[in-house]
Design a protein around this motif. Sequence first.
Motif, short mmCIF file in Angstrom:
data_model
loop_
_atom_site.label_atom_id
_atom_site.label_comp_id
_atom_site.label_asym_id
_atom_site.label_seq_id
_atom_site.Cartn_x
_atom_site.Cartn_y
_atom_site.Cartn_z
N TRP A 78 -26.40 -28.37 23.26
CA TRP A 78 -26.40 -26.91 23.11
C TRP A 78 -25.36 -26.47 22.09
CZ3 TRP A 78 -30.50 -24.59 24.69
CH2 TRP A 78 -31.19 -25.08 25.79
N GLU A 79 -24.21 -27.15 22.06
CA GLU A 79 -23.21 -26.82 21.05
C GLU A 79 -23.68 -27.21 19.65
OE1 GLU A 79 -19.06 -27.11 23.56
OE2 GLU A 79 -19.91 -28.94 22.70
N ARG A 80 -24.41 -28.30 19.55
CA ARG A 80 -24.98 -28.66 18.23
C ARG A 80 -26.01 -27.64 17.77
NH1 ARG A 80 -24.22 -33.97 16.41
NH2 ARG A 80 -23.06 -35.30 17.87
N MET A 81 -26.78 -27.10 18.72
CA MET A 81 -27.79 -26.12 18.35
C MET A 81 -27.19 -24.81 17.87
SD MET A 81 -30.64 -27.63 18.67
CE MET A 81 -31.73 -26.22 18.48
N GLU A 82 -25.91 -24.57 18.19
CA GLU A 82 -25.27 -23.35 17.69
C GLU A 82 -25.18 -23.34 16.17
OE1 GLU A 82 -24.23 -20.71 19.25
OE2 GLU A 82 -24.57 -21.32 21.33
N PHE A 83 -25.15 -24.51 15.56
CA PHE A 83 -25.05 -24.59 14.10
C PHE A 83 -26.39 -24.35 13.42
CE2 PHE A 83 -21.41 -26.90 15.66
CZ PHE A 83 -20.40 -26.57 14.79
N ILE A 84 -27.48 -24.42 14.16
CA ILE A 84 -28.82 -24.20 13.58
C ILE A 84 -29.22 -22.77 13.90
CG2 ILE A 84 -31.22 -24.95 13.55
CD1 ILE A 84 -30.28 -27.67 14.51
N ASN A 85 -29.23 -21.95 12.90
CA ASN A 85 -29.53 -20.53 13.08
C ASN A 85 -31.05 -20.34 13.18
OD1 ASN A 85 -29.79 -17.69 12.84
ND2 ASN A 85 -27.82 -17.61 11.77
N GLY A 86 -31.51 -19.95 14.37
CA GLY A 86 -32.95 -19.75 14.57
C GLY A 86 -33.52 -18.63 13.72
N LEU A 116 -10.49 -26.96 9.64
CA LEU A 116 -11.78 -27.01 10.31
C LEU A 116 -12.01 -25.76 11.16
CD1 LEU A 116 -14.37 -28.49 10.96
CD2 LEU A 116 -13.17 -29.70 12.79
N ARG A 117 -10.95 -25.30 11.83
CA ARG A 117 -11.09 -24.08 12.62
C ARG A 117 -11.47 -22.90 11.74
NH1 ARG A 117 -6.49 -25.90 15.83
NH2 ARG A 117 -7.21 -26.39 17.95
N VAL A 125 -17.05 -19.86 28.18
CA VAL A 125 -16.91 -20.20 26.77
C VAL A 125 -17.09 -21.70 26.62
CG1 VAL A 125 -15.43 -20.05 24.74
CG2 VAL A 125 -15.34 -18.27 26.49
N THR A 126 -17.85 -22.11 25.63
CA THR A 126 -18.08 -23.52 25.38
C THR A 126 -16.87 -24.11 24.65
OG1 THR A 126 -19.17 -23.04 23.27
CG2 THR A 126 -20.55 -23.15 25.24
N ALA A 127 -16.85 -25.44 24.57
CA ALA A 127 -15.75 -26.11 23.88
C ALA A 127 -15.70 -25.74 22.41
CB ALA A 127 -15.90 -27.63 24.05
N LEU A 128 -16.85 -25.48 21.82
CA LEU A 128 -16.90 -25.09 20.41
C LEU A 128 -16.16 -23.78 20.18
CD1 LEU A 128 -17.96 -25.24 17.49
CD2 LEU A 128 -20.08 -24.18 18.32
N TYR A 129 -16.49 -22.78 20.96
CA TYR A 129 -15.87 -21.47 20.76
C TYR A 129 -14.41 -21.47 21.24
CZ TYR A 129 -20.40 -19.62 19.48
OH TYR A 129 -21.59 -19.38 18.83
N THR A 130 -14.07 -22.32 22.20
CA THR A 130 -12.67 -22.46 22.58
C THR A 130 -11.86 -23.04 21.43
OG1 THR A 130 -13.34 -22.84 24.88
CG2 THR A 130 -11.11 -23.52 24.25
N PHE A 131 -12.44 -24.01 20.74
CA PHE A 131 -11.77 -24.60 19.58
C PHE A 131 -11.60 -23.57 18.47
CE2 PHE A 131 -11.97 -26.95 15.56
CZ PHE A 131 -10.92 -27.85 15.74
N ILE A 132 -12.64 -22.75 18.24
CA ILE A 132 -12.57 -21.74 17.18
C ILE A 132 -11.59 -20.63 17.55
CG2 ILE A 132 -13.91 -20.05 15.86
CD1 ILE A 132 -16.34 -21.80 16.24
N ALA A 133 -11.50 -20.30 18.84
CA ALA A 133 -10.67 -19.18 19.27
C ALA A 133 -9.19 -19.41 19.01
CB ALA A 133 -10.90 -18.90 20.76
N GLU A 134 -8.78 -20.66 18.84
CA GLU A 134 -7.37 -20.93 18.56
C GLU A 134 -6.97 -20.50 17.16
OE1 GLU A 134 -6.19 -24.87 19.48
OE2 GLU A 134 -7.30 -24.93 21.39
N CYS A 135 -7.95 -20.23 16.31
CA CYS A 135 -7.66 -19.70 14.97
C CYS A 135 -7.50 -18.19 15.08
CB CYS A 135 -8.77 -20.07 14.00
SG CYS A 135 -8.51 -19.44 12.32
N LYS A 136 -6.30 -17.70 14.92
CA LYS A 136 -5.99 -16.28 15.08
C LYS A 136 -6.02 -15.52 13.76
CE LYS A 136 -5.28 -17.08 19.41
NZ LYS A 136 -6.27 -16.67 20.44
N ASP A 137 -6.43 -16.18 12.68
CA ASP A 137 -6.44 -15.51 11.38
C ASP A 137 -7.56 -14.50 11.31
OD1 ASP A 137 -4.37 -17.18 10.62
OD2 ASP A 137 -5.76 -18.74 9.91
#
Length: 586
Positions: A349-357, A53-54, A535-547
């Motif tokens: 606001w984190e849900r709105m990050e998935f909707i690209n304006g 998921l990350r 940093v929001t929880a969404l980007y904190t979750f993504i940041a753990e992926c170091k690939d």
Amino acid sequence: MASDLGRRSRGLGHNLQEPLEKERLLTSVNSYGSQDGGYHVAQGLQTSQEEVLRRRLKYFFMSPCDKFRAKGRKPYKLVIQVIKILIVTIQLILFGLSNQMVVTFKEENTVAFRHLFLKDYTDGSDDTYAVYTQSDFYDHIYYAVDQFLVLPNETIGRYAYVHALGKNQSALVLCQRYYRKGSIDPANDTFNIDPEVIEDCVGVDLMEPVPSFRDDNAYRNYKNFTLKFHKLINVTIQFKLKAINIQTIINNEIPDCYTFAITITFDNKAHSGQVKVQLDNEAVIKQCKDPSVYGHGKNYSRLLFDILVIIVCILSFALCSRSIFRGLRLQHEFANFFQAHYRQGVSLWERMEFINGWYLLLIISDILTVTGTVMKIGIESKNLASYDVCSILLGTSTLLVWVGVIRYLSFFQKYNILIVTMRVALPNVIRFCCCVAVIYLGYCFCGWIVLGPYHVKFRSLSMVSECLFSLINGDDMFATFSEMQQNNYLVWLFSQVYLYTFISLFIYMVLSLFIALITGSYETIKHQNTGNKQVTALYTFIAECKDSPNSGKFRGTGSSACSLFCCCCCSKRLSVVEEEDDLVVN
């Protein structure tokens, strides 16, 4: 033992778990992201799903270049948008040239009609052109009708009459509108008026340049037409003329046929001694009969180009809609995962990050472009004549397309400052503008009521708003002060206080605070870039992926197999997986 293994597998740097992690990453996870939040899974499988998921989230928010390095995916949307910008701009330029010729032809004919049918008319005298005596009133009416009757011998342009106009079935109709009963006696300060309006018309037939007098009002001599000045409201002269705009041949277009509906109005509703005279011209465009241009056959290049524009816009619409759909699906999976594993909801606001304006902007531009292009095809085939509506659609769509280019610049940090600043400052700016609008509207209404009768720039609410907005930007200040009439000292004194307070308040305070809000947002962004970034929880979750995108691990990361067309299959597969997972736990 399983829980200890799960805790150790959460660290990406543990070498002992790399074979197990690679094995799990290579296995397909068809049911991922759509499970019910109340089920239990093994800790090792949970970690594998979390890593997948990350990667999917990180891949979703990558730039087109990073997506190409991560999966080798071609940036089709970027290529489509570049092509669309080019062809839509070319289309707009071609249509703009045609629309400009249409508007110019109408305006030039209107000026010609004013010089032909208005006696002693001079350019720029529209606001002051009027008659003041009864003899001048009759002279202007006779002059307009006589010029109409001899138009083919007088005018340079090529015009044709339109017969059977109005209820008199004549080429020209002369009408006066007056009150049924009107008796005004200023000497005794008395009046007696019946407000019912009567309309009396005379038709002028082209078969007889000077029609003989008849008892029938519809065909009597127009020079015997008596005006009832004591109760007269207005006098109108209406007729139609035909013309052909042949200058469109320059752009390899079929010439348009025009029908001009001309109305000359003598306005006496104020009974002030000044009768204002104005000429209005309404143009109707239609297809000419049997058009023939020597040496020019039918040219379908513009039609093919318009079809190409429609196809590209449909492709852009499909790709952007697909991206929004995928974002909404990934949003749903992320929210379910967070709720199931962390017992934590995802904010709006984190849900709105998935909707690209930007995609929504491009979809709107695609819809406007396709609609405007279809109208353009109808206009060029002479089935439609809505030049103004088509120009608004195409102009707005081109604006949105060019604004959409900023999305691709926003992937570079040094070019992203405008978008980030606008995003941060927009909430505060909107709240500030709501407060300022209350004061601004108060000044508008006050200026319209008090200064409207004495100042030309305050005659209507729209003119007041335009004048005040110009003053805020420092434009035309001296002219606004100097054009104020001084015949009423009290109103003049009020105007000075009004203008000075408005300029001082809005320039020195409102405008300065507005700039300070934007400057403050920019300073906030600068401090965030230096290390104080929230940093929001969404980007904190993504940041753990170091690939990194070049690691090759994203090539095995696919979207969920669930879609709108296989919901039933997925639900059955989910139930099977849940049963297997329960067995593993037990």
